[in-house]
Write an enzyme that holds these catalytic residues in place. Sequence first.
Site, PDB file in Angstrom:
ATOM      1  N   ASP A 198       0.831  -1.204   0.000  1.00 26.49           N
ATOM      2  CA  ASP A 198       0.000   0.000   0.000  1.00 26.49           C
ATOM      3  C   ASP A 198       0.869   1.259   0.000  1.00 26.49           C
ATOM      4  OD1 ASP A 198      -2.296   1.512   0.134  1.00 26.49           O
ATOM      5  OD2 ASP A 198      -3.044   0.622   1.978  1.00 26.49           O
ATOM      6  N   ASP A 231     -10.715   1.964  -3.367  1.00 21.14           N
ATOM      7  CA  ASP A 231     -11.221   1.703  -2.017  1.00 21.14           C
ATOM      8  C   ASP A 231     -12.738   1.736  -1.980  1.00 21.14           C
ATOM      9  OD1 ASP A 231      -8.938   1.159  -0.714  1.00 21.14           O
ATOM     10  OD2 ASP A 231      -8.741   3.079   0.312  1.00 21.14           O
TER      11      ASP A 231
HETATM   12  C1  DGJ Z   1      -5.776   1.921   2.046  1.00 18.79           C
HETATM   13  C2  DGJ Z   1      -6.151   0.735   1.223  1.00 18.79           C
HETATM   14  O1  DGJ Z   1      -6.591   1.141  -0.040  1.00 18.79           O
HETATM   15  C3  DGJ Z   1      -7.194  -0.075   1.963  1.00 18.79           C
HETATM   16  O2  DGJ Z   1      -7.622  -1.144   1.177  1.00 18.79           O
HETATM   17  C4  DGJ Z   1      -6.602  -0.547   3.255  1.00 18.79           C
HETATM   18  O3  DGJ Z   1      -5.556  -1.440   2.999  1.00 18.79           O
HETATM   19  C5  DGJ Z   1      -6.115   0.636   4.070  1.00 18.79           C
HETATM   20  N1  DGJ Z   1      -5.227   1.467   3.309  1.00 18.79           N
HETATM   21  C6  DGJ Z   1      -5.390   0.178   5.303  1.00 18.79           C
HETATM   22  O4  DGJ Z   1      -4.847   1.223   6.010  1.00 18.79           O
END
Ligand code: DGJ
Length: 775
Positions: free
Chosen positions: A479, A549
Site C-alpha cells: 500500500d 477503495d
Molecule cells: C488503504 C487501502 O486502499 C485499503 O484497502 C486498506 O488497505 C487501508 N489502506 C489500510 O490502512
Amino acid sequence: MITHHNHVFCLSTACTSYVFRVEEAGHLEHLHYGKRLCLGTDGASAMTQRHSSLPSATIAYSPGTPNLSMELLRGEISTLGKGDFGDPFIDLEFSDGSRTCDFLFDSWEILNEKPMNKELPCALSPGQARGNTLRIRMKEANGRKLVLYLYYTVYEDCDVILRSTRLENHGTEPVIVRRLLSSQIDFDDSDYIFTNFHGSWTSEMHKSMTPCTGKTLVSETRLGFSSNRSNPFVMLSRPCCTETSGEVYGSNLIYSGNHRECAQSGELSRLRFSTGIQPEGFSWLLKPKDRFTAPEAVLSFSSEGFGRLSRNYHDFIRNYILRGIWAHRPRPVLINSWEAAYFDFDEEKLLHLAGAAHDAGIELFVLDDGWFGKRKNTKTSMGDWVCNYEKLPHGIEGLSARIHNMGMQFGIWVEPEAVSVDSDLFRAHPDWSLAVPGQPNSEGRNTRLLDFCNPEVIDYLYHALCRVFSCGVDYVKWDMNRGISDCYSPFLPKEQQGETGHRFLLGLYSLLKRLTDRFPDILFESCASGGNRADLGMLCYMPQFWASDNSDALCRQQIQTNYSYGYPLSVLGCHVSSIPNHQTLRETPIATRYEVAAFGILGYELDICRLRADELEDIQEQIRHYKKLRNWIMDADLYRIQTGENGHYCLMEVSKDQLTGAVMTLQELLQPGSPIRILKTRGLKDNALYHLVSRPAMMNVKPMKGRFASLSSDDPAAGFVRMPRETEDYTLYGDLLNHGGIRLKSDFNGHNLDEDTRYYIDYSTRFYDIELVKE
Ligand code: DGJ
C-alpha cells in the site's frame, strides 16, 4: 518488422505502420502513424511536408534552409529555441544559461533484442526474428557534445510501438535536464478527441472526452505517484470513433511517478501529442559521462474503434508487462480483513474469519493494516515492521501456520514508503524521511515518506520486509497512502533536489526488484489508497492492483469499465463487500456484488461470520462458478457492449480460442416501460453452435410480499423473501447470437411475478455463461 530505405524508417505491426525519415537538414520528420501501408517507391516522398515558402512570423531554421521551419515540421522530437514554439520534447539548461539546442540525425541500428533498463521498469522484449528495436542516434548540432538515443520497439502481435529516450553527456560541462519526454507524435490536423481518466479517492477513472481543436489539453499529476487524479493512459480518437469502428490512438507510460500527457493544437491546426515525466518540479543534473533515460511509452493504434485498442493494450500488458509465475496463473480467491475488522482484531477473531471463509471455499486469508508495532489507528507505528504481540500472541509466523493448517494461504499488508513520527524507526533515524531541513512538515494520513533516494533506507526496508515475508507469507498487499509533500531529500545535495521525485521512484523500483527476486512465489498486489498507483510501472513487479477503495458494486462497475480501456480486467482486484456498503451506504444484492467482481480478481471483504446461512450458500455457489471462470478469463478478449449509457452496462469476455464466453449486464435504475431487452454477443465464431445459460441465483423479492400469492407462505419475520432469477437457456449459432440476438424474458411491469418474468430492478445484474457445443 522494421525496414529502412534511403533514410526512411518504417515500423510495421500486424495492422499498423509508423513511418519517419531524416529530412535534408538532419531532423527526424514524422510521416505516418496509423493503418498499415505499403510505402512503395514514392510513398515517403508523397508524405513528406512541402516547404515552398514560410508563413509570415514563422522562423526559418537556418540561412541555408529558408523554407524550413521547426514549427511546421512534424518532428519525432522537438527542442526549444530553433523556431518550434510548441510543447518541447526536450528542454536543457547549459552552463552558459542558454536553453537553445538542436539535435540532428547521426546514425541508426536495428537491435535484435530490446534493451532492458536496469533502473526503470520496462516491457519484455517481443522476441521477433530479424530485430525488434530501432535505435536512432542524434547529436546536438551546436557543439554541446550531447547524444540523444531514440528507441522504437515493434510488437507486431498486439499492434504496439514502444518508444523511449536516452540522453548522454559526452562533454566536460554538466547540463541540467529540465524535461526529457518519452514520446511525441505530430499529427497534420487537430480534429481529434482527447480522452483521459481522472478522479479522486474512491472515485477513480472518470472518463473525460474533449475536442482538441484550438487548445492545449493536459492530463497530468504532481502527487509524486501516477495517481487517481489522472491515470497515465490516454486516448486520441477521431470524433466519429465508436467501440467497434473508427480511428483511435492510445498512449501509456511504464512509470509510477509524476507524468504529463499533452495534446496541443498548434500552427496550421497541427496537433502535437506527447507523454513523459512531468517536467514541473523535475530537473536532473547530467554530469559529464552520465546518462538519463526516460520511461518507456506504449503507443497503439486501432482503426476498429476503442474496443480493439483496448484489446491491443490487454494483450500487450499480459504478454510483455506482467512477469513471474503469477503472470498467467489464475489467482486465489481471497478474503481481506480490512472492511471486516479494520484495526479491531486479535488472533481469535482473525481465525474465526478465516475458518468461515475457508468453509465458503475462499483460498487466501489476507491480514490488512494493524498487525505491527503499536498500531491501533493511523497515528502510529508505520515503519515498525514487527508483529504486535498483544494482538497476535503467536506472531505472524504462528498466525500464518494456523491459517495454513486450515488449508488456506496467508497474505499480509505493508506500506513500506511511509513512516509515523510516533515510531521506533523515526526515533532512530529522523533524517531518513523527506523533509525540508528546519521547516515544519506536512503529513498525509499521519505519516511522512521515507527518503527512498537514500540507499541505506532501501537496504533497511529490504531486510525488515524479508523478515516479515519469510514468516509463511504467500501474498503481499503493498500500500501507499499519501502523495509527496515537502519534497526534499536530506540525502541529496541541494543542486540535485529536482531529482528527488524521480529518484524516489528509482529507490522504490530497486526495492521491488530485490524483493520480487528474493520471493518469486509470493503474489504481490499494488495498492495506493485504492487506485492511486494503477499503472504499468507497478504492474512490472506486481501482476494485480487494488482498483479502488470504493467497494460499492454500482460505483465499481463504472470504475472497472473505465479501467478496461487501458488495462485488462484480469489485473484488477475486485471484492464483494457487505451491505450497507461502507463507502456509499448503498444496499445492492449479493448476486450483483459478485457478478460485478467476477470479471476481475475475486475477493471478499466483509465479516463473513455475520452472514445468514442463505448468503453463505450464495457465496459458496459464487466461488464454485468463479473457479471455472478464472481458468480462461485471465487471457480472454473483452468486448464492451454497453458502457453506462442510461445506467446500463454490458461487458463480454471471450476466450482466445472462442470456445468459452461470459456476458454480464448491470442496470443502475429501473425505468418502467423500457425497450424490449435484447442480448447480442460479440466475438463468438459465427458458424459454431454455442450453449448460453443464465447463472442461477436467488433474489430478494420482499417488497412484493403480500401482493403475490406465491410469496405469502414465507416466514413473516424474515427480512427477505427469496426467489430464483429467471432462466435463459439456449443452444444457438454464433451468427444469431452476434447479429440477431436473444429477446430476453419480459421485465416485471407491476403485474407479473413468475418464472417468465425478469425481475431486473434497481442495481440488478445478470450473468450468462457460454460454451461452444459444436463447430
Ligand atoms: C488503504 C487501502 O486502499 C485499503 O484497502 C486498506 O488497505 C487501508 N489502506 C489500510 O490502512
